[in-house]
Design a protein around this motif. Sequence first.
Motif, short mmCIF file in Angstrom:
data_model
loop_
_atom_site.label_atom_id
_atom_site.label_comp_id
_atom_site.label_asym_id
_atom_site.label_seq_id
_atom_site.Cartn_x
_atom_site.Cartn_y
_atom_site.Cartn_z
N SER A 33 17.11 -23.82 -50.56
CA SER A 33 17.40 -24.87 -49.59
C SER A 33 17.67 -24.28 -48.22
N TRP A 34 17.55 -25.10 -47.20
CA TRP A 34 17.84 -24.67 -45.83
C TRP A 34 18.43 -25.84 -45.06
N HIS A 35 18.87 -25.56 -43.86
CA HIS A 35 19.51 -26.57 -43.04
C HIS A 35 18.53 -27.12 -42.01
N ASP A 36 18.76 -28.33 -41.61
CA ASP A 36 18.00 -28.96 -40.53
C ASP A 36 17.95 -27.99 -39.34
N PRO A 37 16.76 -27.53 -38.95
CA PRO A 37 16.70 -26.53 -37.88
C PRO A 37 17.15 -27.07 -36.51
N GLN A 38 17.27 -28.37 -36.38
CA GLN A 38 17.77 -28.90 -35.11
C GLN A 38 19.23 -28.51 -34.89
N LEU A 39 19.97 -28.30 -35.99
CA LEU A 39 21.36 -27.83 -35.86
C LEU A 39 21.37 -26.43 -35.26
N THR A 40 20.43 -25.61 -35.73
CA THR A 40 20.35 -24.24 -35.22
C THR A 40 19.95 -24.26 -33.74
N ALA A 41 18.93 -25.06 -33.44
CA ALA A 41 18.46 -25.13 -32.05
C ALA A 41 19.56 -25.63 -31.12
N ALA A 42 20.33 -26.63 -31.59
CA ALA A 42 21.41 -27.17 -30.75
C ALA A 42 22.48 -26.11 -30.51
N ALA A 43 22.76 -25.32 -31.54
CA ALA A 43 23.80 -24.29 -31.41
C ALA A 43 23.37 -23.18 -30.46
N ALA A 44 22.08 -23.04 -30.26
CA ALA A 44 21.57 -21.98 -29.38
C ALA A 44 21.62 -22.40 -27.92
N ARG A 45 21.72 -23.71 -27.70
CA ARG A 45 21.45 -24.22 -26.36
C ARG A 45 22.42 -23.71 -25.29
N LEU A 65 -3.50 -23.62 -43.72
CA LEU A 65 -2.06 -23.84 -43.83
C LEU A 65 -1.72 -25.18 -43.20
N GLU A 66 -0.80 -25.88 -43.83
CA GLU A 66 -0.25 -27.10 -43.26
C GLU A 66 1.17 -26.76 -42.79
N PRO A 67 1.40 -26.66 -41.48
CA PRO A 67 2.73 -26.27 -41.00
C PRO A 67 3.81 -27.25 -41.48
N ALA A 68 4.95 -26.71 -41.86
CA ALA A 68 6.05 -27.53 -42.38
C ALA A 68 7.37 -26.92 -41.93
N GLU A 69 8.43 -27.70 -42.09
CA GLU A 69 9.73 -27.25 -41.60
C GLU A 69 10.18 -25.94 -42.22
N TYR A 70 9.78 -25.68 -43.46
CA TYR A 70 10.24 -24.44 -44.10
C TYR A 70 9.62 -23.18 -43.48
N HIS A 71 8.64 -23.36 -42.58
CA HIS A 71 8.06 -22.22 -41.83
C HIS A 71 8.78 -21.96 -40.52
N PHE A 72 9.79 -22.75 -40.20
CA PHE A 72 10.30 -22.76 -38.82
C PHE A 72 11.24 -21.61 -38.47
N ASN A 73 11.16 -21.26 -37.20
CA ASN A 73 12.10 -20.33 -36.58
C ASN A 73 13.24 -21.13 -35.93
N PRO A 74 14.17 -20.46 -35.25
CA PRO A 74 15.31 -21.21 -34.69
C PRO A 74 14.92 -22.19 -33.58
N ILE A 75 13.75 -22.01 -32.98
CA ILE A 75 13.42 -22.92 -31.88
C ILE A 75 12.50 -24.05 -32.31
N GLY A 76 12.45 -24.30 -33.62
CA GLY A 76 11.77 -25.50 -34.08
C GLY A 76 10.26 -25.44 -34.06
N SER A 77 9.71 -24.27 -34.28
CA SER A 77 8.26 -24.17 -34.45
C SER A 77 7.98 -23.11 -35.51
N VAL A 78 6.73 -23.01 -35.91
CA VAL A 78 6.38 -22.07 -36.98
C VAL A 78 6.70 -20.65 -36.54
#
Lengths: 166, 166, 166, 166
Positions: free
Chosen positions: C14-26, D67-80
């Motif tokens: 499992s992982w966390h909503d990446p928007q939480l991470t992005a918000a914390a970086a802002r 590949l179909e990009p999905a959230e589990y591929h994401f980095n901290p800034i919300g993209s693959v």
Amino acid sequence: MTATRPDLRDRAYSWHDPQLTAAAARDVDGLTFLRRMAAGEVPAPPITATLGFTVLEVDAGRVVFGLEPAEYHFNPIGSVHGGVIATLLGSAAGCAVHSTLPAGTAYTSLDLSVKFLRGLGTDSGPVRCEGLVVHRGNRTALAEARLHDGTGRLCAHATSSCMIFS
Amino acid sequence: MTATRPDLRDRAYSWHDPQLTAAAARDVDGLTFLRRMAAGEVPAPPITATLGFTVLEVDAGRVVFGLEPAEYHFNPIGSVHGGVIATLLGSAAGCAVHSTLPAGTAYTSLDLSVKFLRGLGTDSGPVRCEGLVVHRGNRTALAEARLHDGTGRLCAHATSSCMIFS
Amino acid sequence: MTATRPDLRDRAYSWHDPQLTAAAARDVDGLTFLRRMAAGEVPAPPITATLGFTVLEVDAGRVVFGLEPAEYHFNPIGSVHGGVIATLLGSAAGCAVHSTLPAGTAYTSLDLSVKFLRGLGTDSGPVRCEGLVVHRGNRTALAEARLHDGTGRLCAHATSSCMIFS
Amino acid sequence: MTATRPDLRDRAYSWHDPQLTAAAARDVDGLTFLRRMAAGEVPAPPITATLGFTVLEVDAGRVVFGLEPAEYHFNPIGSVHGGVIATLLGSAAGCAVHSTLPAGTAYTSLDLSVKFLRGLGTDSGPVRCEGLVVHRGNRTALAEARLHDGTGRLCAHATSSCMIFS
């Protein structure tokens, strides 16, 4: 200048004040500038005289350089030094990007990644090195370059990223 | 040879038959060969005369080259062409690997990846370019090289992989 | 979830909503953000859960990631896929740059050049991957990363250029 | 498995024992092996399940992954994450080389040089990544790979050198 020992070789060459070249680049688009250089209307930069390479063809997004390998290009193992190959590849890649720039825009190379596939000797010429734009963004561009020997064999490959400035 | 126009410059230089250099490399280990070259007992290869660079220091796994930037190195925008920088970096990286090789072994550079960080002008010298072995395997080696200007600023970085032959 | 065939393996994570991470970086500088992530106060991005790697150490200009190689990282020849190695190296290099950025600044990776020196199997761990800033300019930065296996052997090396935005 | 917090997401997946894949590669040429994998007759390696990519097309010297990009591929800034992109590019380049190998021959990737041209989000798919052999020598090969998003825009480019073993 005359060599007095049989194992000594010499070479003399000349080039033009590079400020003339830089001035000619200033107010025109890249394609026009490079075509004038290929036509001999604008002096080529000093490095082309030092290493003996010339612009052969210029299109939008594509530039070809030529070189005749000679002993003065050699490394210790008796073939053209990889740095000469890198110089041609970098020039072809960079000028391919330059050929896409409007007047008032400049670029600088950020990197150059070269793969050496086959060595070059004095019997390898004439060498042709073609640069092509792979991607042209607003701030950066990516180009690749391929160097073929006189028999058409691929001898080296490179990619180069450039940053574009207004 | 004399330039008859004020915008024309010329240069004459000489080098030694590269077969002498190749012969001197044959029966000794790389460190001994490079130290003899640094000491002037073995002629440096032609490319070093063409581009005006010299071996400054040689240790096992580490070689330093020097260059004084000059107009004959210039690209169209009035600074040292990236290919000259690549040549120094590639030489330093390759010779660092060479300095680890026993007699009867040779190497060839597979690639060279250069990052250009800061331009070089005629006031940037003397430039120092240090190559270091990062990894030395049986069949391949990886080296990096860093080029600093006369004030110690990092201007370029490279990595290079070499293949080793018995 | 249970595998019904002996050659089938499964994994759930499992992982966390990446928007939480992005918000914390802002609104914080990079060093503070990365240290909070290392301390578990900020969720790590999804890719770290997918590939099972973690931030181990964070300093200004230096970040270390860790990975325990496992079968789910494997390529067809029974070792860790080079893309997993590239992911660690790119993360370590990018985060090393990030650790130097003031609040309100962002970066993007322009490139990643990886050299694979030694394969990784399930007995190679724990792997450590250290990223270091080599050059930090105003608009670009260069970082390198080195990946060592559990016995301290260098297994891969990379350089990466980043562009910095205000 | 159920996430109990709204910001927690989970994923479960399975793969096959990679020894089955390795065994299937052993006695056939690369093109046959990769076509069997594309047809589902040979299990794809674990990394393809972990990152969710598939072989789409296989020809001699050319392989396409999807590949179909999905959230589990994401980095901290919300993209693959660039590492996912590197994995696809490295797979496409390496398999393009593999597709040229006769039975009883193997390869290993020496390097991977990636340029990131455009980010990928969940709306960028389906992504196509095509690998092509640029040069095929006896001991080494060079391949390039290009990754395009669902609208056909070039998003990343890579080159990779491979060493070939008998």
